[in-house]
Every structure is written in C-alpha cells, then in structure tokens.
Design an enzyme around this catalytic site. Structure first.
Site, PDB file in Angstrom:
ATOM      1  CG  HIS A 152      -8.714 -23.922  -1.389  1.00  0.00           C
ATOM      2  ND1 HIS A 152      -9.985 -23.597  -1.001  1.00  0.00           N
ATOM      3  CD2 HIS A 152      -8.280 -24.884  -0.534  1.00  0.00           C
ATOM      4  CE1 HIS A 152     -10.305 -24.331   0.060  1.00  0.00           C
ATOM      5  NE2 HIS A 152      -9.283 -25.122   0.356  1.00  0.00           N
TER       6      HIS A 152
ATOM      7  CG  ASP B 126      -2.542 -30.276   1.086  1.00  0.00           C
ATOM      8  OD1 ASP B 126      -2.439 -30.747   2.232  1.00  0.00           O
ATOM      9  OD2 ASP B 126      -3.610 -30.211   0.466  1.00  0.00           O
TER      10      ASP B 126
HETATM   11  N1  CMC Z   1      -2.378 -26.142 -11.502  1.00  0.00           N
HETATM   12  C1  CMC Z   1      -2.763 -25.699 -12.724  1.00  0.00           C
HETATM   13  N2  CMC Z   1      -3.991 -25.261 -13.005  1.00  0.00           N
HETATM   14  C2  CMC Z   1      -4.908 -25.279 -12.030  1.00  0.00           C
HETATM   15  C3  CMC Z   1      -4.604 -25.731 -10.738  1.00  0.00           C
HETATM   16  C4  CMC Z   1      -3.287 -26.183 -10.486  1.00  0.00           C
HETATM   17  N3  CMC Z   1      -2.962 -26.633  -9.270  1.00  0.00           N
HETATM   18  N4  CMC Z   1      -5.702 -25.642  -9.969  1.00  0.00           N
HETATM   19  C5  CMC Z   1      -6.668 -25.147 -10.726  1.00  0.00           C
HETATM   20  N5  CMC Z   1      -6.203 -24.923 -11.990  1.00  0.00           N
HETATM   21  C6  CMC Z   1      -6.944 -24.335 -13.116  1.00  0.00           C
HETATM   22  C7  CMC Z   1      -7.890 -25.373 -13.691  1.00  0.00           C
HETATM   23  O1  CMC Z   1      -7.268 -26.063 -14.745  1.00  0.00           O
HETATM   24  C8  CMC Z   1      -9.024 -24.500 -14.165  1.00  0.00           C
HETATM   25  O2  CMC Z   1      -8.647 -23.907 -15.376  1.00  0.00           O
HETATM   26  P1  CMC Z   1      -9.742 -23.622 -16.522  1.00  0.00           P
HETATM   27  O3  CMC Z   1     -10.695 -22.635 -15.933  1.00  0.00           O
HETATM   28  O4  CMC Z   1      -8.936 -23.091 -17.646  1.00  0.00           O
HETATM   29  O5  CMC Z   1     -10.386 -24.941 -16.815  1.00  0.00           O
HETATM   30  C9  CMC Z   1      -9.101 -23.406 -13.114  1.00  0.00           C
HETATM   31  O6  CMC Z   1      -7.779 -23.312 -12.576  1.00  0.00           O
HETATM   32  C10 CMC Z   1     -10.068 -23.665 -11.987  1.00  0.00           C
HETATM   33  O7  CMC Z   1      -9.781 -24.948 -11.426  1.00  0.00           O
HETATM   34  P2  CMC Z   1     -10.868 -26.030 -11.054  1.00  0.00           P
HETATM   35  O8  CMC Z   1     -10.247 -27.383 -11.122  1.00  0.00           O
HETATM   36  O9  CMC Z   1     -12.125 -25.799 -11.828  1.00  0.00           O
HETATM   37  O10 CMC Z   1     -11.142 -25.621  -9.554  1.00  0.00           O
HETATM   38  P3  CMC Z   1     -11.770 -26.523  -8.443  1.00  0.00           P
HETATM   39  O11 CMC Z   1     -12.302 -25.615  -7.424  1.00  0.00           O
HETATM   40  O12 CMC Z   1     -12.693 -27.536  -9.022  1.00  0.00           O
HETATM   41  O13 CMC Z   1     -10.526 -27.347  -7.869  1.00  0.00           O
HETATM   42  C11 CMC Z   1      -8.573 -27.900  -6.613  1.00  0.00           C
HETATM   43  C12 CMC Z   1      -9.801 -26.982  -6.752  1.00  0.00           C
HETATM   44  C13 CMC Z   1      -7.950 -27.690  -5.260  1.00  0.00           C
HETATM   45  C14 CMC Z   1      -9.036 -29.359  -6.711  1.00  0.00           C
HETATM   46  C15 CMC Z   1      -7.574 -27.570  -7.751  1.00  0.00           C
HETATM   47  O14 CMC Z   1      -7.103 -26.254  -7.609  1.00  0.00           O
HETATM   48  C16 CMC Z   1      -6.400 -28.549  -7.812  1.00  0.00           C
HETATM   49  O15 CMC Z   1      -6.508 -29.606  -8.445  1.00  0.00           O
HETATM   50  N6  CMC Z   1      -5.233 -28.225  -7.139  1.00  0.00           N
HETATM   51  C17 CMC Z   1      -4.127 -29.139  -7.043  1.00  0.00           C
HETATM   52  C18 CMC Z   1      -4.382 -30.176  -5.949  1.00  0.00           C
HETATM   53  C19 CMC Z   1      -4.285 -29.594  -4.563  1.00  0.00           C
HETATM   54  O16 CMC Z   1      -3.342 -28.887  -4.241  1.00  0.00           O
HETATM   55  N7  CMC Z   1      -5.256 -29.930  -3.698  1.00  0.00           N
HETATM   56  C20 CMC Z   1      -5.284 -29.484  -2.296  1.00  0.00           C
HETATM   57  C21 CMC Z   1      -6.425 -28.579  -2.038  1.00  0.00           C
HETATM   58  S1  CMC Z   1      -6.295 -27.652  -0.531  1.00  0.00           S
HETATM   59  C22 CMC Z   1      -6.471 -28.600   0.864  1.00  0.00           C
HETATM   60  C23 CMC Z   1      -6.977 -29.957   0.741  1.00  0.00           C
HETATM   61  O17 CMC Z   1      -8.141 -30.169   0.410  1.00  0.00           O
HETATM   62  O18 CMC Z   1      -6.201 -30.856   0.996  1.00  0.00           O
END
Ligand code: CMC
Length: 391
Positions: A270, A327
């Site tokens: 998140h 989710d």
């Molecule tokens: N699985 C594997 N690695 C992950 C995941 C994941 N679900 N989420 C984040 N990471 C890693 C990402 O690769 C990055 O690694 P590095 O620093 O080595 O590049 C690090 O953690 C930080 O992630 P980020 O993508 O820079 O973080 P963000 O704040 O931009 O993204 C997020 C947040 C929710 C989009 C992301 O965690 C994600 O894609 N999660 C899976 C999709 C998901 O479950 N979304 C629902 C969010 S909650 C409620 C909603 O909005 O619906």
C-alpha cells in the site's frame, strides 16, 4: 513560475486539507470524522457511515430516517437509461458500464449541483446515493442477460443491492440476512480512504466545476485499474491460478520477489500503510465469521491465509513493509455471497461512493482552486519546422 518540485505519483505531496478521514500508515490506523474504523464496522451500518462521512456528524434518528427516505424517493431511473444499457454487449466489463452509465445520469438529471445552495446540494447527494446502486445492479444484470430490476423501497439500502442483482421475476429471491450483514460491513470498510487515486480523480475533475455525477463517473474509471480497486478481482484470479497450479504458494511468492517477473502479489502493499491495513484485519475476521454462519467453506481462503503467512515471514515483504490490504480478503467474501468476480470492483465502488461525494463536497465548499499539476519539460528545445516533402 517558481521552482517546480517533481513528485511522480504524488508520494509526498499533500493536495488539500481535509476533515474527513484520518490515516496513520505507520501505525495502521483509520478513522472517519474521528471515529475508528473498528467501532464503525462493529456498531454502525453503511447508510449511517455514509451520512457521517458526507456530512461530518453521526445522524440523529430523525436525520437518519430522513436521509433514508430521501434516498428511496430517488431510486427510479429514467426509463430511457435502458436504451443506453441495451447497447452494450453482454461481454462488457461491469465497471465500464457503471462508469459510463453514471455519466449518462447527467443527461437525465441536468442539475448543476450548486454547492452554495444547500437544498440543491443535498438533492444531488441523495440522488447519486439512490441511483448508483441501481446502475451497479444493472451492470450485473446486463452482463448476465438478466432483467433490469428497480429498487424495492420496502427493503434497506444494502438488502436492495442484493435484491436488485439477484431477483428474477419467476421466483421470490430470499435475502439472506447473513449476506446482508457481511456486505454491509464490507461497504463500511470501503467508505472512504482519503486522497487515493479515485478520490483524487473525483476532486480534480470536480475542481474544474464539472458536476458531481460526472466527477463520480471519473472516479469509477480510476478505481477500475488493478493497482487500485481492480485489485480485488485480481486477487481472486491470482488465488484461483494458485489453486489450479496445485496450491504452490511458495512459487508465487518467489515470482513476486523476482524483479524480472512483472507478477506482483495482488492485495499486498500500500502507498500509505507500512503496517497491517486495519481493513484487511477486519475483513479477514469477517470472512471467517461468514463461512461459519453460512456453514460453508472456500478452498481459496486457505490458500489466501497460507499465502499471507508465507509472505509475512519473508524478508522481502518485511523489508519493504508489504502487508495485506483491503483487497486481499474481500473477494472471498463477495464470492461467498454469489457475486461474480467481474463485479468485485463494482461492489468496491458502491462502498466508496460516500467517500467520493464527501470529498467532492468538501473540495467545493472549501473553494479549492482548479487542480493543475506542473511538470518538468525534458523534450526537444526549439527547432525549425520541416515541411512534409523534406522529411
Ligand atoms: N508484490 C511484490 N512487490 C511489491 C508489491 C507486491 N504486491 N507491492 C510493492 N512491491 C515492491 C515494489 O516492487 C517496490 O520494490 P522496489 O523498491 O524494489 O522497486 C516496493 O515494493 C515499493 O512498491 P511501489 O510500487 O514503489 O509502491 P507504491 O506505493 O507505488 O505502490 C501499490 C503501491 C498498492 C500500487 C503496490 O503495493 C501494488 O502494486 N500492490 C499490488 C496491487 C494492490 O493490491 N493494490 C491495492 C491497493 S490497496 C486498496 C486499493 O487502492 O484498492
């Protein structure tokens, strides 16, 4: 202009002041208008939380009854809306239907919800609260070749959602109170989440003085993506894929950690929570209770729990502070209620509606300026135009 700070994805940029939702991502705290999400999930209902989120205070009994009655007065849609829905192929994704049908409401309700006119503002709010679940149910009916139902105003708000989705003319659909309770709690847990992608979209669209319904329609589109609300559909598809793959959880954890593999653990991580998402905790408990009440089970729940356990013990997830989010378990509940996977994000949208309304209202009442981010230009410098025959 002055110095421009670049902040892709607005990771550190506050866009507004808000009195609606408090979120402490380090501690995993979520409150609406000062009330903890745990208390609201336990003691309230979705319509009451909607009122609270939108208007700022818990309603008195009279206010609540009026709100409910006023919503019921507006549950009919213009019959011509059916011509629009008729045009969709059955294969359409219900989120696309919901977004465009919400925008289509502007054609039949050409009101400009004037925030300076409290009566018109209230009217616009109850109208969208009333009509949006009907559109959501129609999106479901359309994609299943079922008749389009209207609300039955003898039923409650959440009962009606299930009734409109599942009622067929030849049979009496018996609403299961266990299902109503579970759905009501899920909707409460989705009611608002401060400046997330869809809410920021609603505020930005509304900041140009586009109307409430048009702004909400944009919010639905923003919610659709699998990094946001679409994650609930993606989680269940992922759990099913793991199940069909012999339940090999470790393999998928390894894939999620592999930076050369685009796979991510859906429902994990998140932008703000660097701790357990309090909603995920409540939903996990609600899933357990639901299966107990229904006396059924779902093999993907065991896979989800196993996946969570392995991830939480893994260094990669610990280091990056990746925890289950809202989710992760919600789809398992929707599925237990008989809601098809393509409808999961639509259910999220119904839950988030009061948040979108509240944030739109607050933004307009605060007279916020038009949302207009800046950029750092990194393209070509000035160059002479070359006529086509010389290129
Ligand atoms: N699985 C594997 N690695 C992950 C995941 C994941 N679900 N989420 C984040 N990471 C890693 C990402 O690769 C990055 O690694 P590095 O620093 O080595 O590049 C690090 O953690 C930080 O992630 P980020 O993508 O820079 O973080 P963000 O704040 O931009 O993204 C997020 C947040 C929710 C989009 C992301 O965690 C994600 O894609 N999660 C899976 C999709 C998901 O479950 N979304 C629902 C969010 S909650 C409620 C909603 O909005 O619906």
């Amino acid at each position: 202009g002055g110095l421009i700070t670049l902040d892709s994805g607005f990771k550190n940029t506050g866009a507004c002041e808000s009195k609606i939702t408090f979120l402490d991502g380090e501690k995993g705290i979520l409150r609406h208008r000062g009330y903890s999400i745990e208390d609201l999930a336990k003691g309230s209902n979705f319509l009451e939380v909607s009122y609270l989120v939108i208007f700022g205070e818990l309603p008195t009994k009279a206010q609540y009854e009026k709100f409910e009655k006023d919503i019921k007065r507006h549950t009919l849609l213009n019959e011509e809306m059916k011509n629009i829905i008729d045009g969709y192929p059955k294969s359409a994704h219900p989120m696309g239907i919901l977004s465009s049908m919400t925008c289509a409401l502007t054609a039949f309700n050409p009101i400009t919800v004037n925030v300076n006119d409290p009566v018109a503002l209230y009217e616009g709010i109850v109208k969208i609260m009333a009509k949006f679940p009907v559109l959501a149910a129609w999106a479901h009916s359309k994609t299943h070749g079922m008749p389009l139902n209207y609300a039955d105003n003898s039923l409650g708000y959440v009962e009606n959602i299930l009734n409109m989705m599942f009622k067929i003319p030849t049979e009496t659909y018996k609403i299961n109170p266990i299902a109503v309770k579970a759905l009501d709690e899920l909707l409460i847990l989705h009611a608002d989440h401060e400046q997330n992608c869809s809410t920021s979209t609603v505020r930005i669209v509304g900041s140009s003085e586009a109307g409430l319904f048009a702004s909400i329609s944009a919010g639905v589109s923003a919610l659709w993506g699998r990094l946001h609300g679409g994650a609930n559909q993606a989680v269940l598809e992922m759990l099913e894929a793991i199940q069909n793959d012999g339940g090999d959880v470790e393999k998928y954890i390894a894939k999620a950690k592999d930076k050369d593999d685009p796979f991510r653990l859906m429902g994990f991580g998140h932008r703000v929570y660097k701790n357990f998402d309090p909603r995920a905790r409540l939903i996990k408990k609600a899933a357990d209770e639901l299966f107990e009440d229904l006396g059924t089970s779902d093999p993907v729940l065991a896979i989800a729990k196993h996946l969570e356990k392995v991830a939480l013990e893994d260094e990669y997830f610990a280091e990056k502070k990746l925890y289950p989010n809202v989710d992760f378990y919600s789809g398992i509940i929707y599925r237990a209620l008989g809601i098809p996977v393509q409808m999961f994000t639509v259910m999220f949208a119904i839950g988030r509606l009061p948040g979108w309304i509240a944030q739109w209202r607050e933004m307009r009442l605060n007279k916020e300026p038009i949302g207009r981010p800046r950029q750092l230009y990194i393209g070509e410098p000035l160059r002479p135009f070359v006529p086509m025959d010389k290129r």
